[in-house]
Design an enzyme around this catalytic site. Structure first.
Site, PDB file in Angstrom:
ATOM      1  N   TRP A 187       0.835  -1.201   0.000  1.00 51.86           N
ATOM      2  CA  TRP A 187       0.000   0.000   0.000  1.00 51.86           C
ATOM      3  C   TRP A 187       0.871   1.252   0.000  1.00 51.86           C
ATOM      4  CZ3 TRP A 187      -1.803   3.060   4.630  1.00 51.86           C
ATOM      5  CH2 TRP A 187      -2.732   4.045   4.253  1.00 51.86           C
TER       6      TRP A 187
ATOM      7  N   ASP B  99       1.507  -8.796   0.960  1.00 53.71           N
ATOM      8  CA  ASP B  99       0.121  -8.334   0.960  1.00 53.71           C
ATOM      9  C   ASP B  99      -0.140  -7.339  -0.161  1.00 53.71           C
ATOM     10  OD1 ASP B  99      -2.517  -8.105   2.467  1.00 53.71           O
ATOM     11  OD2 ASP B  99      -1.872  -6.013   2.416  1.00 53.71           O
TER      12      ASP B  99
ATOM     13  N   TYR C   3      -4.994  -0.959  -4.724  1.00 54.17           N
ATOM     14  CA  TYR C   3      -3.706  -0.279  -4.591  1.00 54.17           C
ATOM     15  C   TYR C   3      -3.209   0.163  -5.964  1.00 54.17           C
ATOM     16  CZ  TYR C   3      -3.568  -2.344   0.127  1.00 54.17           C
ATOM     17  OH  TYR C   3      -3.847  -2.728   1.416  1.00 54.17           O
TER      18      TYR C   3
ATOM     19  N   TRP D 131      -2.456  -3.817   9.694  1.00 54.44           N
ATOM     20  CA  TRP D 131      -1.839  -2.799   8.849  1.00 54.44           C
ATOM     21  C   TRP D 131      -1.628  -1.504   9.621  1.00 54.44           C
ATOM     22  CZ3 TRP D 131      -4.585   1.745   7.367  1.00 54.44           C
ATOM     23  CH2 TRP D 131      -5.967   1.738   7.635  1.00 54.44           C
ATOM     24  N   SER D 132      -0.739  -0.675   9.108  1.00 51.78           N
ATOM     25  CA  SER D 132      -0.386   0.619   9.698  1.00 51.78           C
ATOM     26  C   SER D 132       0.107   0.495  11.143  1.00 51.78           C
ATOM     27  CB  SER D 132      -1.572   1.586   9.638  1.00 51.78           C
ATOM     28  OG  SER D 132      -1.152   2.926   9.815  1.00 51.78           O
TER      29      SER D 132
ATOM     30  N   ARG E 254       5.245  10.176   2.781  1.00 49.05           N
ATOM     31  CA  ARG E 254       4.017   9.820   2.076  1.00 49.05           C
ATOM     32  C   ARG E 254       2.941  10.882   2.238  1.00 49.05           C
ATOM     33  NH1 ARG E 254       1.731   4.423   4.790  1.00 49.05           N
ATOM     34  NH2 ARG E 254       3.789   3.739   4.132  1.00 49.05           N
TER      35      ARG E 254
END
Length: 331
Positions: free
Chosen positions: A21, A49, A54, A207-208, A228
């Site tokens: 991602w 992943d 994406y 995630w994150s 980002r």
């Protein structure tokens, strides 16, 4: 590398994994992807992943080309995709049986594999009955196109309904959930999902873990030009950081830094190791745009032992967001 069972399934995934991602197709080209994948793979990472949403499928194309170029044996790695955001047309969105099937076929082509190990419903779809989605996923399992299916950011009620339907109709139930989980986002993983772990053996691919980089400390003195948050299309991340909540989180990061310093570790390693300490976390998905970043993040495996009960309590005191429950991780 440590390997953990994906919930109660027999599949073992690396405790640290690599996601695409924001990076693949945005900051990472094919050559960079090959370097990142090889480094992760050689370090013991076995889960990669991805998702149709994406970079409109470009992320999957790059990952597929990289895996193919590296010649990784198919029986040594786990690869995923997710279905929900496939395009702008009505039939390209959501979790209808048609889109679930089309998205799977498209992911197989882009990733250059014969089957997906994991296939996630990227978000809940209020316009599609859960039974329709469960049945569509079951059919993909029966066709050999996917091995396990799961969800991302579903709530406990939706997960319970999916399991009940699967049991009643003799269909394949979901195995895993992909929630956001980090020091600032704890309620679902540590609270809401507690009965799901106990009753269904839910696996989690979180995630994150660094809260979009906030927990690395790199935003304490402003927003770096190459972060980002300055990428086109991700202005919402910058808005989040500049909000009152974002500023409050930065203050928490400042308070966490002395703890990391005393342990002789970086804020990044502290934050990743904190996620790894949760036994209900099957794997922590890393995102990296540079080789040095990935190599550094992988070192978090080496410092988990430093986070003993006393350290975890100090972290909880700073965060002050522990979900209600008898124990921190609901064991």
């Amino acid at each position: 590398m440590e390997y953990r069972r994906l919930g109660r399934s027999g599949l073992k995934v690396s405790a640290l994994s690599l996601g695409s991602w924001v990076t693949f197709g945005k900051q990472v080209d094919l050559n960079d992807a090959k370097t990142l994948l090889k480094t992760a793979y050689d370090s013991g990472v076995n889960f990669f992943d991805n998702a149709e949403g994406y970079e409109a499928g470009e992320s999957e194309k790059i990952m597929g080309d990289a895996i193919d170029a590296l010649g990784l044996p198919r029986d040594t790695f786990v690869v995923s995709s997710k279905v929900f955001w496939g395009g702008e047309k009505p039939t390209q969105l959501g979790l209808s049986a048609k889109h679930v099937r089309d998205a799977c076929d498209a992911a197989l082509r882009r990733l250059k594999v014969d089957y997906l190990d994991l296939f996630f419903c990227h978000r809940p779809d209020v316009d599609t009955p859960i039974e329709e989605t469960v049945r569509a996923m079951h059919q993909l399992v029966m066709q050999g196109k996917i091995v396990y299916w799961g969800t991302s950011e579903w709530n406990a009620q939706q997960l319970t309904e999916a399991h009940a339907i699967a049991r009643q109709e003799h269909l394949t139930p979901p195995t895993m959930e992909q929630p956001q989980y980090n020091m600032f986002n704890r309620d679902k993983v540590e609270g809401e999902y507690r009965p799901i772990y106990e009753q269904y053996g839910l696996g989690t691919t979180i995630w994150s873990p660094l809260a979009s980089g906030i927990l690395t400390g790199k935003y304490l003195d402003g927003i770096p030009d190459d972060s980002r948050m300055n990428l086109p299309g991700y202005e919402w991340l910058k808005d989040t950081l500049l909000s009152d909540e974002g500023k409050a989180r930065l203050e928490k990061v400042r308070q966490l830094k002395p703890i990391a310093d005393e342990l002789g570790v970086s804020l990044t390693h502290l934050s990743l190791a904190w996620c790894l300490k949760n036994p209900n976390v099957s794997t922590v998905i890393l995102g990296a745009s540079r080789l040095s970043q990935l190599e550094d993040n992988l070192k978090a495996m080496d410092i988990t032992d430093k986070l003993d009960d006393a350290v975890m309590e100090r972290i909880d005191a700073v965060l002050d967001n522990k979900p209600a429950g008898p124990e921190r991780f609901g064991q």
